[in-house]
Write an enzyme that holds these catalytic residues in place. Structure first.
Site, PDB file in Angstrom:
ATOM      1  N   GLU A   1       0.829  -1.217   0.000  1.00 57.54           N
ATOM      2  CA  GLU A   1       0.000   0.000   0.000  1.00 57.54           C
ATOM      3  C   GLU A   1       0.858   1.261   0.000  1.00 57.54           C
ATOM      4  O   GLU A   1       1.939   1.267   0.568  1.00 57.54           O
ATOM      5  CB  GLU A   1      -0.848   0.047   1.282  1.00 57.54           C
ATOM      6  CG  GLU A   1      -1.858  -1.055   1.389  1.00 57.54           C
ATOM      7  CD  GLU A   1      -2.590  -1.007   2.728  1.00 57.54           C
ATOM      8  OE1 GLU A   1      -2.391  -0.045   3.500  1.00 57.54           O
ATOM      9  OE2 GLU A   1      -3.352  -1.943   2.990  1.00 57.54           O
TER      10      GLU A   1
ATOM     11  N   CYS B   1       2.808   8.429   1.890  1.00 59.93           N
ATOM     12  CA  CYS B   1       3.284   7.447   2.855  1.00 59.93           C
ATOM     13  C   CYS B   1       3.596   6.162   2.083  1.00 59.93           C
ATOM     14  O   CYS B   1       2.730   5.643   1.377  1.00 59.93           O
ATOM     15  CB  CYS B   1       2.185   7.231   3.894  1.00 59.93           C
ATOM     16  SG  CYS B   1       2.603   5.980   5.103  1.00 59.93           S
TER      17      CYS B   1
ATOM     18  N   CYS C   1       5.173  -7.569   7.779  1.00 59.18           N
ATOM     19  CA  CYS C   1       6.114  -7.041   8.770  1.00 59.18           C
ATOM     20  C   CYS C   1       6.354  -8.100   9.834  1.00 59.18           C
ATOM     21  O   CYS C   1       5.444  -8.811  10.227  1.00 59.18           O
ATOM     22  CB  CYS C   1       5.562  -5.766   9.406  1.00 59.18           C
ATOM     23  SG  CYS C   1       6.730  -5.024  10.576  1.00 59.18           S
TER      24      CYS C   1
ATOM     25  N   CYS D   1       3.497  -5.647  15.907  1.00 60.09           N
ATOM     26  CA  CYS D   1       2.848  -4.747  16.879  1.00 60.09           C
ATOM     27  C   CYS D   1       1.384  -5.187  16.975  1.00 60.09           C
ATOM     28  O   CYS D   1       0.738  -5.427  15.951  1.00 60.09           O
ATOM     29  CB  CYS D   1       2.973  -3.299  16.424  1.00 60.09           C
ATOM     30  SG  CYS D   1       4.697  -2.781  16.264  1.00 60.09           S
TER      31      CYS D   1
ATOM     32  N   CYS E   1      -1.554  -3.599  14.813  1.00 58.08           N
ATOM     33  CA  CYS E   1      -1.273  -3.235  13.421  1.00 58.08           C
ATOM     34  C   CYS E   1      -1.683  -4.333  12.442  1.00 58.08           C
ATOM     35  O   CYS E   1      -1.369  -5.508  12.643  1.00 58.08           O
ATOM     36  CB  CYS E   1       0.220  -2.940  13.287  1.00 58.08           C
ATOM     37  SG  CYS E   1       0.728  -2.608  11.601  1.00 58.08           S
TER      38      CYS E   1
ATOM     39  N   GLY F   1       5.572  -2.373   6.935  1.00 64.88           N
ATOM     40  CA  GLY F   1       6.947  -2.810   7.185  1.00 64.88           C
ATOM     41  C   GLY F   1       7.686  -1.902   8.139  1.00 64.88           C
ATOM     42  O   GLY F   1       7.291  -0.766   8.394  1.00 64.88           O
ATOM     43  N   GLU F   2       8.774  -2.440   8.685  1.00 61.95           N
ATOM     44  CA  GLU F   2       9.670  -1.655   9.548  1.00 61.95           C
ATOM     45  C   GLU F   2      10.802  -1.157   8.645  1.00 61.95           C
ATOM     46  O   GLU F   2      11.662  -1.942   8.220  1.00 61.95           O
ATOM     47  CB  GLU F   2      10.190  -2.545  10.689  1.00 61.95           C
ATOM     48  CG  GLU F   2      11.399  -2.035  11.443  1.00 61.95           C
ATOM     49  CD  GLU F   2      11.312  -0.606  11.951  1.00 61.95           C
ATOM     50  OE1 GLU F   2      10.436  -0.306  12.775  1.00 61.95           O
ATOM     51  OE2 GLU F   2      12.142   0.234  11.519  1.00 61.95           O
TER      52      GLU F   2
ATOM     53  N   SER G   1      10.218   6.542   9.735  1.00 61.08           N
ATOM     54  CA  SER G   1       9.591   6.188  11.010  1.00 61.08           C
ATOM     55  C   SER G   1      10.014   4.777  11.408  1.00 61.08           C
ATOM     56  O   SER G   1      10.021   3.872  10.582  1.00 61.08           O
ATOM     57  CB  SER G   1       8.072   6.244  10.824  1.00 61.08           C
ATOM     58  OG  SER G   1       7.436   5.761  11.977  1.00 61.08           O
TER      59      SER G   1
ATOM     60  N   SER H   1       7.721   5.447  16.297  1.00 65.21           N
ATOM     61  CA  SER H   1       6.389   4.928  16.616  1.00 65.21           C
ATOM     62  C   SER H   1       6.438   4.498  18.072  1.00 65.21           C
ATOM     63  O   SER H   1       6.825   3.380  18.385  1.00 65.21           O
ATOM     64  CB  SER H   1       6.069   3.716  15.730  1.00 65.21           C
ATOM     65  OG  SER H   1       5.937   4.132  14.409  1.00 65.21           O
ATOM     66  N   LEU H   2       6.044   5.404  18.934  1.00 60.27           N
ATOM     67  CA  LEU H   2       6.259   5.171  20.376  1.00 60.27           C
ATOM     68  C   LEU H   2       5.079   4.401  20.986  1.00 60.27           C
ATOM     69  O   LEU H   2       5.248   3.334  21.555  1.00 60.27           O
ATOM     70  CB  LEU H   2       6.450   6.519  21.073  1.00 60.27           C
ATOM     71  CG  LEU H   2       7.023   6.450  22.472  1.00 60.27           C
ATOM     72  CD1 LEU H   2       8.468   5.975  22.462  1.00 60.27           C
ATOM     73  CD2 LEU H   2       6.938   7.819  23.165  1.00 60.27           C
ATOM     74  N   HIS H   3       3.910   4.983  20.915  1.00 62.06           N
ATOM     75  CA  HIS H   3       2.651   4.334  21.329  1.00 62.06           C
ATOM     76  C   HIS H   3       2.581   3.911  22.794  1.00 62.06           C
ATOM     77  O   HIS H   3       1.595   3.292  23.221  1.00 62.06           O
ATOM     78  CB  HIS H   3       2.302   3.143  20.431  1.00 62.06           C
ATOM     79  CG  HIS H   3       2.477   3.412  18.973  1.00 62.06           C
ATOM     80  ND1 HIS H   3       2.061   4.583  18.371  1.00 62.06           N
ATOM     81  CD2 HIS H   3       3.054   2.673  17.985  1.00 62.06           C
ATOM     82  CE1 HIS H   3       2.370   4.548  17.080  1.00 62.06           C
ATOM     83  NE2 HIS H   3       2.966   3.411  16.834  1.00 62.06           N
TER      84      HIS H   3
ATOM     85  N   ASN I   1      -7.350   3.383  14.543  1.00 64.75           N
ATOM     86  CA  ASN I   1      -8.286   2.967  13.490  1.00 64.75           C
ATOM     87  C   ASN I   1      -8.583   1.491  13.684  1.00 64.75           C
ATOM     88  O   ASN I   1      -7.670   0.668  13.633  1.00 64.75           O
ATOM     89  CB  ASN I   1      -7.640   3.148  12.111  1.00 64.75           C
ATOM     90  CG  ASN I   1      -7.917   4.515  11.538  1.00 64.75           C
ATOM     91  OD1 ASN I   1      -9.069   4.948  11.482  1.00 64.75           O
ATOM     92  ND2 ASN I   1      -6.870   5.203  11.144  1.00 64.75           N
TER      93      ASN I   1
ATOM     94  N   CYS J   1      -2.712   1.206   8.611  1.00 67.14           N
ATOM     95  CA  CYS J   1      -1.655   0.646   7.778  1.00 67.14           C
ATOM     96  C   CYS J   1      -1.855  -0.858   7.562  1.00 67.14           C
ATOM     97  O   CYS J   1      -2.013  -1.615   8.498  1.00 67.14           O
ATOM     98  CB  CYS J   1      -0.344   0.944   8.501  1.00 67.14           C
ATOM     99  SG  CYS J   1       1.025  -0.071   8.099  1.00 67.14           S
TER     100      CYS J   1
HETATM  101  S1  SF4 Z   1       3.481  -0.745  13.371  1.00 67.60           S
HETATM  102 FE1  SF4 Z   1       5.155  -0.801  11.879  1.00 67.60          FE
HETATM  103  S2  SF4 Z   1       6.716  -2.116  12.897  1.00 67.60           S
HETATM  104 FE2  SF4 Z   1       4.768  -2.493  13.975  1.00 67.60          FE
HETATM  105  S3  SF4 Z   1       3.883  -4.287  12.924  1.00 67.60           S
HETATM  106 FE3  SF4 Z   1       3.026  -2.432  11.944  1.00 67.60          FE
HETATM  107  S4  SF4 Z   1       4.375  -2.059  10.181  1.00 67.60           S
HETATM  108 FE4  SF4 Z   1       5.463  -3.449  11.586  1.00 67.60          FE
END
Ligand code: SF4
Length: 332
Positions: free
Chosen positions: A47, A68, A75, A79, A82, A142-143, A174, A197-199, A273, A316
């Site tokens: 995406e 973006c 990934c 997380c 996600c 992805g990271e 990021s 990406s702290l969260h 979301n 995402c």
């Molecule tokens: S937030 Fe980023 S690092 Fe975490 S699973 Fe989703 S894509 Fe991967």
């Protein structure tokens, strides 16, 4: 190129491809967030999201076009909130697949607008007739820092005057918190922006929703960010997805404000979301507003995203997941 011998044409077609992305789906309207789902050569789906002028997210009023982009298929970091990690990691994107997201979106948008207005369009920032995208955030699937070499190769080409001509300061990378790669990024000559990406502002909260924190806990992540700032002197951004009952209490604003002040970071708050199949909820709007005010009271620069793209599977990886399920490639 019919003037070339046929065997040579076949060999060229096998070895090279002028276009790697095929548009599968596009959601959203011309002047709002638009989400693009691409099919790669191996039929994997990724995406990209085009966000026209987003002052709430990036803190500067303008008429920019931010894209973006994704860096991996799936990934590995898992997380818990996600959609991108739900189906695991498939592979890293190649530099051309990263770059072509920008070119393919521009081709698509420019041909759409041309059809509607008959006028040439260009970025108000770069004043380049074919450069519509003028900001890049590497925050898609992805990271990014787990695909470090391909990412950097792609970004250097997008930045180069002979390439994309997009300023390094207009490119934000990021990461979920890969401390060693943040230190490596600090040694790069280009001045990319860094977002974390702290969260969660405590190890307890981050461990609950981000497995990466067990490997690189906050102490290590913060030390790496300090190294980055020491080398670059640049402001860092914290991305903070507000999830009901997980990280949205006023209590959490205290350690978050302390971290933000220590790293001179600004905080982007993003209400969660909903992702199908995941148990998390979006907090009430009042809770989000109260969280923002509590940070501001503690002298932290913070913004709250008043949603763009909420109705288009905006989280995402969500559109890809939905499509993979429809194609029967992953169980529903
Ligand atoms: S937030 Fe980023 S690092 Fe975490 S699973 Fe989703 S894509 Fe991967």
């Amino acid at each position: 190129m019919s003037n070339l011998p046929k065997p040579l044409r076949s060999r060229l077609a096998e070895a090279f491809s002028l276009q790697t992305l095929e548009l599968v789906r596009k959601q959203g309207a011309a002047d709002t967030t638009q989400k693009f789902l691409w099919r790669l050569r191996d039929h994997s789906l990724i995406e990209s999201v085009l966000i026209p002028a987003n002052p709430a997210l990036f803190g500067e009023a303008s008429d920019r076009h931010t894209l973006c982009i994704s860096t991996q298929v799936g990934c590995a970091y898992g997380c818990r909130f996600c959609a991108s990690g739900l189906d695991g990691w498939k592979r890293n994107l190649t530099p051309d697949e990263i770059i072509e997201q920008v070119l393919a979106v521009e081709r698509n948008v420019i041909s759409d607008k041309w059809r509607v207005t008959g006028k040439e369009i260009m970025s108000p920032v770069t004043r380049h007739p074919s450069r519509f995208v003028d900001n890049i955030v590497v925050m898609g699937m992805g990271e990014p820092l787990a695909n470090y070499d391909h990412l950097l190769k792609a970004l250097k080409i997008l930045n180069a005057p002979w390439g994309g001509g997009i300023g390094a300061r207009k490119i934000t990378i990021s990461t979920s918190g890969l401390a060693p790669q943040i230190r490596r990024l600090a040694t790069e000559p280009l001045q990319f922006r860094l977002a974390i990406s702290l969260h969660g502002a405590t190890d307890e909260v981050r461990n609950r929703i981000m497995p990466v924190n067990r490997k690189y806990p906050l102490k290590e992540l913060v030390a790496a960010c300090e190294d980055y700032q020491g080398a670059k002197g640049r402001m860092i951004t914290f991305e903070y997805i507000l999830i009901a009952g997980v990280n949205d209490s006023i209590e959490q604003t205290k350690p978050l404000a302390a971290l933000a002040r220590r790293l001179f970071a600004k905080v982007n708050l993003i209400p969660y979301n909903q992702v199908e199949g995941l148990k998390w909820d979006r907090p009430d709007e009042k809770v989000c507003e109260a969280f923002l005010r509590a940070l501001e009271k503690q002298k932290v620069a913070a913004t709250l995203r008043r949603e763009k793209g909420r109705d288009i599977d905006a989280a995402c990886g969500q559109l890809r997941l939905k499509t993979e399920k429809e194609l029967g490639r992953i169980p529903t």
